[in-house]
Design an enzyme around this catalytic site. Structure first.
Site, PDB file in Angstrom:
ATOM      1  N   TYR A   1       0.838  -1.209   0.000  1.00  0.00           N
ATOM      2  CA  TYR A   1       0.000   0.000   0.000  1.00  0.00           C
ATOM      3  C   TYR A   1       0.869   1.252   0.000  1.00  0.00           C
ATOM      4  O   TYR A   1       0.671   2.173  -0.795  1.00  0.00           O
ATOM      5  CB  TYR A   1      -0.929   0.014   1.210  1.00  0.00           C
TER       6      TYR A   1
ATOM      7  N   LYS B   1       1.228   4.295  -2.888  1.00  0.00           N
ATOM      8  CA  LYS B   1       0.958   5.715  -2.704  1.00  0.00           C
ATOM      9  C   LYS B   1       2.174   6.574  -3.064  1.00  0.00           C
ATOM     10  O   LYS B   1       2.027   7.691  -3.558  1.00  0.00           O
ATOM     11  CB  LYS B   1       0.510   5.982  -1.260  1.00  0.00           C
TER      12      LYS B   1
END
Length: 322
Positions: free
Chosen positions: A226, A230
Site C-alpha cells: 500500500y 501511494k
C-alpha cells in the site's frame, strides 16, 4: 451566519486506510473524539448557509467556485470519496461518481447527497459502476460523460484498496491487485479524463489521492505494498503534470494522514493501542475526519490553484514534519 458561497469555498481517496477493503468492519456514527471539528460541522451543516442572498455570495472569492464544471470522482460511492463529492457539489460542480459497487453505498447516504444536489444545490450527482482496472469500460463511460455534457473539467482519483500484511507473507497476487487498483487504476482513470480534455482542447485539473504513507513508513502499521503504491501515485502525478501541462491540464496529489472511518474503527477494535498511538504521532494529537479534506479538493480543482501543478498537498496534522 456564513453565506452559502463561503461554505462552497470550503469543501472527500483518502487516508492511509481507504474505502475498499478485504475485511468487514462495523459502521460507525461519530467515533473517537469529534470535538475538534464541532465548529466546522456547525458552520457547514447549518441550513442557514443556504439562504444567503446572491449579492453576498457574489462578493466572495470567485476563484474557488466550481459552478459550470463537470468533475468525476472515482471511489465516490461511499466514505471519503462521497464526502469529497458532496463538497464539490456545494462548490457548484456537476459530479459523476465512479465506483466498483453494484449500487452506491449500502446506506442512505448516497441517496441523501443525490437529493441534496438536486433540491438544495441546483446541481446533480450521477453514479456509474466501473472497475478502474477495466480500461475499455472506463474509457467508454468517461467518453459518454464528455459527449453528454460537452466537457470534463476535473477529476478526483480516489478509488483504492488497503491490505495490512507483513512483507514476508505478501503474495504476488495480492501485490499485483494492490498496485493494479492503487496505481494502474489511478493512471488509467487520469488518462481517460485527460484524453477527453486534450481531444476537446479544454483545460482542466486532476487530483490524485495519495497518502502521507507515500512519504514515510507508518510506525506500527505493516502495509508495504500500500505504501509503495501511494509513493507511486505521487511520482505518477509529477510525470503526468510534466506531460500534460502544455495542454493546460494540471495534476496534483493530496496526501492525507489518518482519517476516522468505519474501517479505522474496526482496526481500533482489533488493535486498541492504535487509538492512542496514531493521534500521538502527529503535532495536533488527534485523528482527522473526511470533511477536513473537502477544502483541499475544491482548491485544487478550482482556479484558486491555477498556477499549481506537479505538487503534493500533504495534510497530515504535522505527522511527517517532526
Amino acid at each position: 451566519m456564513f453565506p452559502r458561497g463561503l461554505a462552497r469555498a470550503c469543501p472527500r481517496y483518502i487516508s492511509p486506510l481507504l474505502q475498499q477493503t478485504t475485511r468487514t468492519t462495523p459502521t460507525i456514527d461519530r467515533p473517537i473524539d469529534a470535538a475538534p471539528i464541532t465548529q466546522f460541522r456547525r458552520i457547514h451543516q447549518s441550513p442557514k448557509r443556504l439562504s444567503a442572498p446572491p449579492t453576498a455570495r457574489g462578493k466572495l472569492l470567485p476563484e474557488f467556485s466550481l459552478e459550470g464544471k463537470v468533475i468525476l470522482v472515482s471511489g465516490g460511492a461511499r466514505g471519503v470519496g462521497l464526502t469529497q463529492a458532496e463538497g464539490l457539489l456545494e462548490a457548484g460542480a456537476v459530479v459523476h461518481a465512479l465506483d466498483v459497487l453494484p449500487v452506491p453505498d449500502d446506506s442512505s447516504d448516497f441517496a441523501r447527497v443525490v437529493s441534496r444536489a438536486k433540491n438544495e444545490l441546483g446541481t446533480s450527482l450521477t453514479y456509474h459502476r466501473v472497475n478502474v482496472r477495466d480500461e475499455k469500460a472506463l474509457n467508454e463511460i468517461v467518453g459518454a460523460i464528455a459527449n453528454e455534457t460537452g466537457h470534463i473539467d476535473g477529476l478526483i482519483a480516489a478509488a483504492g484498496i488497503q491490505q495490512e500484511t507483513p512483507a514476508i507473507e505478501y503474495s504476488a497476487a495480492d501485490a499485483d491487485k494492490m498496485l493494479g487498483v492503487n496505481v494502474t487504476g489511478v493512471f488509467m482513470t487520469a488518462q481517460a479524463v485527460a484524453r477527453q480534455m486534450i481531444e476537446r482542447k479544454q483545460t482542466g485539473s486532476l487530483v490524485l489521492i495519495a497518502s502521507m504513507s507515500g512519504t514515510v513508513a507508518n510506525r506500527g502499521l505493516i502495509c508495504p505494498a500500500y505504501n509503495a503504491s501511494k509513493a507511486a501515485v505521487i511520482q505518477l502525478a509529477r510525470n503526468l503534470a510534466a506531460e500534460w501541462g502544455e495542454h493546460g491540464i494540471r495534476v496534483n496529489t493530496i496526501s492525507p494522514g489518518y482519517i476516522v472511518t468505519a474501517m479505522t474503527a474496526g482496526l481500533f477494535e482489533a488493535y486498541p493501542e492504535r487509538k492512542t498511538a496514531w493521534p500521538d504521532a502527529n503535532m495536533l494529537k488527534r485523528l482527522s475526519y473526511p470533511e477536513e479534506y473537502r477544502g483541499a479538493a475544491v482548491f485544487l480543482l478550482s482556479e484558486a490553484s491555477s498556477f499549481m501543478t506537479g505538487a503534493d498537498l500533504r495534510i497530515d496534522g504535522g505527522h511527517c514534519a517532526w
